[in-house]
Design a protein around this motif. Structure first.
Motif, PDB file in Angstrom:
ATOM      1  N   LYS B  66      -0.685  -9.262  -6.671  1.00 51.60           N
ATOM      2  CA  LYS B  66      -0.731  -8.492  -6.008  1.00 51.60           C
ATOM      3  C   LYS B  66      -0.352  -8.641  -4.123  1.00 51.60           C
ATOM      4  O   LYS B  66       0.304  -7.933  -3.668  1.00 51.60           O
ATOM      5  CB  LYS B  66      -1.890  -7.878  -6.166  1.00 51.60           C
ATOM      6  N   GLY B  70       2.731  -8.180  -2.318  1.00 52.58           N
ATOM      7  CA  GLY B  70       2.824  -7.252  -1.558  1.00 52.58           C
ATOM      8  C   GLY B  70       3.405  -7.421   0.069  1.00 52.58           C
ATOM      9  O   GLY B  70       3.728  -6.954   0.494  1.00 52.58           O
ATOM     10  N   ASP B 107      -3.711  -1.567  -6.094  1.00 49.32           N
ATOM     11  CA  ASP B 107      -2.268  -1.189  -5.508  1.00 49.32           C
ATOM     12  C   ASP B 107      -2.145   0.004  -4.370  1.00 49.32           C
ATOM     13  O   ASP B 107      -1.921  -0.820  -3.927  1.00 49.32           O
ATOM     14  CB  ASP B 107      -1.358  -0.532  -6.504  1.00 49.32           C
ATOM     15  N   ASP B 108      -3.161   0.692  -3.858  1.00 46.43           N
ATOM     16  CA  ASP B 108      -2.779   1.711  -3.214  1.00 46.43           C
ATOM     17  C   ASP B 108      -3.538   0.662  -1.785  1.00 46.43           C
ATOM     18  O   ASP B 108      -3.172   0.739  -0.581  1.00 46.43           O
ATOM     19  CB  ASP B 108      -4.046   2.887  -3.441  1.00 46.43           C
ATOM     20  N   LYS B 111      -1.368  -1.549  -0.491  1.00 45.52           N
ATOM     21  CA  LYS B 111       0.273  -0.407  -0.165  1.00 45.52           C
ATOM     22  C   LYS B 111      -1.337  -0.160   1.626  1.00 45.52           C
ATOM     23  O   LYS B 111       0.049  -0.077   2.006  1.00 45.52           O
ATOM     24  CB  LYS B 111       0.297   0.626  -0.569  1.00 45.52           C
ATOM     25  N   LYS B 114      -0.544  -2.907   3.876  1.00 48.78           N
ATOM     26  CA  LYS B 114       0.736  -3.909   3.957  1.00 48.78           C
ATOM     27  C   LYS B 114       1.254  -2.773   5.351  1.00 48.78           C
ATOM     28  O   LYS B 114       1.534  -3.132   6.573  1.00 48.78           O
ATOM     29  CB  LYS B 114       1.277  -3.364   3.121  1.00 48.78           C
ATOM     30  N   ASN B 115       1.231  -1.296   5.397  1.00 51.52           N
ATOM     31  CA  ASN B 115       1.550  -0.611   6.176  1.00 51.52           C
ATOM     32  C   ASN B 115       0.593  -0.202   7.363  1.00 51.52           C
ATOM     33  O   ASN B 115       1.424  -0.541   8.737  1.00 51.52           O
ATOM     34  CB  ASN B 115       1.059   0.818   5.440  1.00 51.52           C
TER      35      ASN B 115
END
Lengths: 453, 163
Positions: B66, B70, B107-108, B111, B114-115
């Motif tokens: 993942k 990502g 996933d959160d 995310k 990554k942001n």
């Protein structure tokens, strides 16, 4: 011929009740019933099944899990499989099932069994609530009313099947050992049901008087009611009295001691067993499981009696009843409290008062209830001298009520008390210590017999 | 006879993880990124160490797959720092799974990482780990939204230092 039993390679007595699955694997491996490759295959299946359960536990949101959580899930899985294996007719059958079925199949069957056990435990719990004794014993009441109830709310058969999320303080005569999870609760409730069923053959007030004779503070103690009642019943039967009233006198205890001291250990155990039979007969107990439960409790009671006979302390084992209600009591009524606003005004006045004599006069004039006086001793910032002079205007009953509600405790015991409370207790003790011995005794007697509402 | 989880067939899980990491080359090649078999093995080893030090266990390929998916389109990752960055991100990821008390899904968390990595941190792993994720984890523990700014937090103490 009825006692012929099939011989098994694995001795079922060696298997752990709590970790049945692991212990059966160990025994089967050590007796050559399972080979290395079979054991490895079972282990691998368990790991794969754990991975599946962990994924479900995380709801697909996380691929990793804390080791403690995974270990708990693993224990739960193994417990559930063990429950299924235990339900099979014998150990050989269980071993062949281990070879034939996959871990997940056995788990599913075990999981269904947990549901059945859970329903059964709830049913027994309802029965226990119905045959519960009316007793002020705190551990007994809290265990039945709250402790076990919380189990049914908190038990998680999917991920923590092996846990016992209940607060069980009440100790049984035959404690449940080597069981976990739902099996533990079910057995505990069964035992408790039998204990209640036996005690219900006696009048609740007789049981209360017996336990009061054992210790007048028995409501706070972790005692087993059934054990005390059964022992008393045996005592009655040994002294040829009627069992039903549980009444045994000091003379009876002397007689029992005289009778039993002649027996050796083995004969004494036989005598107790025979007496238990008489008790059951007199009480018309024909319920076989209850009879078996009582029989199971006898070794413990016999040991107590044997020890007491040998050490001449039978009066500690066979308890004479005591009737608390016969003791004269003083009913103490505090009187109506003053209105909050008036109380605040009084405190303000006392705080600005300079002279102790004025404060005392004010208290004498305005305070009409014991509870107001008690509050005032904390709120009016009085020093020891002033508090002592307040004590001196009170009657013996009021002082006794204060002693009852604020008993002096050593520093270690008083660790949870507030500073003001500790100070008040100290001043009260100092005041009483200065009184003549006769007066002190009188106050303590009054405090003992006080019925505070 | 042991059923202790930490001693379960690590080689089996490891093998599965290496295979899954290598499979990622199929979609990372689009961005000019690829991991050699030895890179994949080292990455699986890093994951094992990170899991052990954070007291966690993972079955199968798990989160690296993942993380790679990502981060593969990040402008701050190129072939020369790809393997090294994924190593560090893996360690950071498992550390913050614990720090967020498992309240954030994989996933959160990825995310958010990554942001922040592409945005405020401009490719700095130190800033990502030491500032952005540390603040986010604290917010989560105190019951605030993950991106809650510290300046918005109400004063908990008055001038006298009393609550």
């Amino acid at each position: 011929m009825a006692n012929i039993e099939k011989r098994h390679i694995i001795d079922s007595n060696k298997l752990s009740g709590e970790q049945y699955f692991t212990s059966i694997l160990q025994e089967a491996y050590s007796h050559g019933l399972l080979c290395d490759s079979e054991i490895e295959s079972i282990q691998l299946q368990c790991i794969h099944f754990l991975a599946y359960k962990c994924e479900r536990y995380n709801g697909g949101e996380s691929s990793s899990i804390r080791v403690e959580a995974a270990e708990s899930i693993m224990k739960s899985n193994l417990y559930t499989i063990g429950l299924y294996l235990k339900s099979l007719p014998d150990v050989d059958f269980a071993v062949s099932e281990l070879k034939k079925s996959s871990a997940s199949e056995m788990y599913q069957k075990g999981r269904k069994l947990i549901n059945v056990r859970l329903r059964s435990a709830k049913h027994i719990y309802n029965l226990v609530q119905k045959n519960k004794l009316a007793t002020p014993n705190y551990s007994y009441n809290s265990t039945i009313n709250e402790g076990i109830k919380s189990f049914f709310k908190a038990y998680n058969p999917d991920y923590e099947a092996h846990e016992i999320p209940a607060s069980i303080d009440y100790q049984l005569c035959n404690p449940v050992i080597d069981l976990a999870g739902i099996e533990f609760i079910q057995k505990y409730l069964e035992n408790l049901f039998y204990e209640n069923a036996f005690c219900r053959n006696f009048d609740e007030s007789d049981i209360h008087h017996l336990l009061y004779g054992y210790d007048k503070e028995y409501k706070e103690l972790l005692v087993n009611i059934f054990e005390l009642v059964l022992t008393a019943a045996l005592g009655c039967s040994l002294s040829n009295r009627s069992v039903v009233k549980l009444g045994i006198t000091a003379e009876d205890i002397k007689y029992i001691h005289y009778e039993l001291s002649e027996y050796n250990d083995h004969l004494l155990a036989l005598k107790i067993r025979e007496t238990a039979g008489k008790v059951l007969e007199e009480l018309n107990i024909e319920n076989l499981p209850l009879g078996r439960y009582i029989e199971k409790s006898l070794p413990k009671i016999t040991t107590n009696i044997l020890h007491a006979v040998r050490t001449n302390t039978l009066d500690k084992t066979f308890v004479s009843k005591a009737i608390p209600d016969l003791k004269p009591g003083i009913r103490f009524v505090s009187g109506a409290k003053m209105h909050d606003e008036n109380y605040r005004k009084l405190i303000d006045e006392l705080l600005v008062c300079r002279h102790s004599s004025d404060k005392l006069a004010l208290i004498k004039e305005k305070v009409k209830s014991f509870e107001d006086l008690e509050d005032l001793l904390f709120d009016a910032m009085l020093n020891e001298e002033e508090i002592t002079s307040v004590f001196s205007i009170l009657g013996d009953v009021e002082i006794a009520a204060l002693v009852r509600r604020h008993p002096f405790k050593s520093d270690i015991q008083a660790v949870d008390l507030s500073e003001a409370e500790m100070a008040l207790r100290q001043y009260l003790k100092n005041y009483i210590d200065r009184l003549p011995k006769g007066k002190q005794k009188e106050i303590f007697e009054k405090a003992d017999s006080l019925i505070v509402e | 006879m042991t059923f202790e989880i930490m001693s379960t067939p690590a080689s089996l899980i490891q093998k599965q993880a290496i295979e899954e990491i290598q499979k990622c080359n199929e979609f990372t090649s689009e961005y000019g990124l690829a991991l050699s078999p030895s890179d994949a093995a080292r990455l699986a080893e890093t994951r094992n160490i990170a899991l052990k030090s954070s007291g966690r266990i993972e079955f199968g390929g798990g989160a690296i797959h993942k993380i790679i998916r990502g981060f593969c389109d990040s402008p701050y990752i190129s072939m020369h720092n790809y393997a090294e960055t994924i190593h560090e991100l893996t360690e950071i990821f498992y550390y913050y799974k614990n720090e967020t008390l498992d309240l954030m899904s994989d996933d959160d968390l990825i995310k958010f990482m990554k942001n922040s990595f592409d945005g405020k941190c401009q490719g700095s792993l130190e800033l990502l780990s030491g500032r952005e994720l540390a603040n986010m984890a604290r917010n989560i523990r105190y019951g605030y939204p993950p991106d809650y700014s510290e300046n918005q937090l109400p004063d908990e103490e008055d001038e006298d230092g009393e609550y």
